[in-house]
Design a protein around this motif. Structure first.
Motif, short mmCIF file in Angstrom:
data_model
loop_
_atom_site.label_atom_id
_atom_site.label_comp_id
_atom_site.label_asym_id
_atom_site.label_seq_id
_atom_site.Cartn_x
_atom_site.Cartn_y
_atom_site.Cartn_z
N PRO A 17 27.07 -8.89 70.58
CA PRO A 17 26.64 -9.64 69.38
C PRO A 17 26.77 -11.16 69.56
O PRO A 17 25.90 -11.91 69.09
CB PRO A 17 27.58 -9.12 68.29
CG PRO A 17 27.95 -7.74 68.74
CD PRO A 17 28.06 -7.85 70.23
N VAL A 18 27.83 -11.61 70.21
CA VAL A 18 27.99 -13.05 70.47
C VAL A 18 26.85 -13.55 71.35
O VAL A 18 26.24 -14.59 71.09
CB VAL A 18 29.35 -13.34 71.13
CG1 VAL A 18 29.41 -14.78 71.66
CG2 VAL A 18 30.48 -13.11 70.14
N ALA A 49 27.90 -7.86 80.39
CA ALA A 49 27.10 -8.15 79.20
C ALA A 49 26.32 -9.44 79.36
O ALA A 49 25.14 -9.53 78.98
CB ALA A 49 28.00 -8.22 77.97
N SER A 69 41.85 -10.21 76.60
CA SER A 69 40.55 -10.77 76.97
C SER A 69 40.06 -10.13 78.27
O SER A 69 40.84 -9.86 79.18
CB SER A 69 40.68 -12.29 77.14
OG SER A 69 39.45 -12.86 77.47
N THR A 101 31.74 -11.67 76.63
CA THR A 101 31.67 -10.26 76.99
C THR A 101 31.16 -9.44 75.81
O THR A 101 30.96 -8.23 75.92
CB THR A 101 33.06 -9.72 77.42
OG1 THR A 101 33.93 -9.70 76.28
CG2 THR A 101 33.66 -10.58 78.51
N SER A 102 30.93 -10.10 74.67
CA SER A 102 30.49 -9.44 73.44
C SER A 102 28.97 -9.52 73.30
O SER A 102 28.40 -10.63 73.28
CB SER A 102 31.15 -10.11 72.23
OG SER A 102 30.50 -9.78 71.03
N ASP A 140 33.63 -15.60 73.30
CA ASP A 140 33.78 -14.38 74.10
C ASP A 140 32.40 -13.91 74.54
O ASP A 140 31.68 -13.26 73.80
CB ASP A 140 34.46 -13.30 73.26
CG ASP A 140 34.60 -11.98 74.01
OD1 ASP A 140 34.33 -11.97 75.24
OD2 ASP A 140 34.94 -10.97 73.38
#
Length: 212
Positions: A131-132, A93, A87, A128-129, A126
């Motif tokens: 798309p999330v 992001a 992680s 840091t993603s 998460d």
């Protein structure tokens, strides 16, 4: 306090900033002009990979924040974020997502910060993603900001660098020693509010604002 405005220095991965969010939300609800500026504290050279030692330190700190602020830090966050192998602790992001939201509607920056914090500390996602983060923005009715985040045009990247530079400059000029930090402006003068006021009662915070 209509003539008063404030600048909020933060990082979306700062647990203390999450703890301060209820007070910032109350200030905004009261009609006080609060301008959000990210500092990039935990991005770039400030980012790191999570390990067991850092996860244990973070969880201990988070429990203190929960006691002071009432903001929840869930077991999902502990297991899916802090204790997940590989992680990342990198706010780059998430900061970009908040910048994208501000480009679409500057009044929605705090909404983006709030939903990102909840996703990390309560749901255990998460953040840091990209798309999330895009899915989170879209779920809050911020589809235009979500599209901008995924496309990441030069305009967005330049705006993000500019906001972080502004935040870092104010951080240095006022001698802040960390985030969250609230800078109060009245009659063209800025001063740093004692950060402890963000973790006491709302009435006490208002008293500090008036005294500023």
């Amino acid at each position: 306090m209509q003539e008063l405005s404030a600048t909020y220095l933060f990082d979306p991965l700062c647990g203390w900033c999450y703890g301060a969010s209820p007070m910032i939300e109350r200030l905004l609800s009261a009609g006080i002009d609060v301008h959000l500026l990210p500092t990039g504290l935990f991005s770039g050279s400030g980012a790191r990979e999570m390990d067991a030692t850092f996860a244990a330190y973070a969880w201990s700190n988070d429990q203190r924040i929960e006691r002071l602020s009432g903001q929840p830090f869930s077991e999902d966050y502990r297991s899916k974020v802090l204790n997940k192998a590989g992680s990342l602790f990198d706010s780059g992001a998430a900061t970009l997502a908040i910048t994208a939201t501000g480009i679409v509607d500057y009044r929605k920056r705090f909404d983006a910060l709030r939903v990102i914090q909840h996703a990390r500390y309560v749901t255990g996602l998460d953040i840091t993603s990209l798309p999330v983060l895009a899915d989170l923005l879209a779920s809050e009715g911020l589809a235009d900001a979500a599209s901008l985040l995924i496309e990441a045009p030069d305009e967005l990247l330049a705006s993000n660098r500019h906001l972080i530079a502004q935040g870092q400059d104010l951080f240095r000029r006022l001698g802040a020693n960390g985030v969250p930090a609230l800078a109060i402006e009245r009659n063209g003068q800025q001063r740093l509010l004692d950060a402890s006021a963000l973790f006491s009662s709302y009435d006490n915070l208002v008293a500090h604002l008036k005294a500023a």
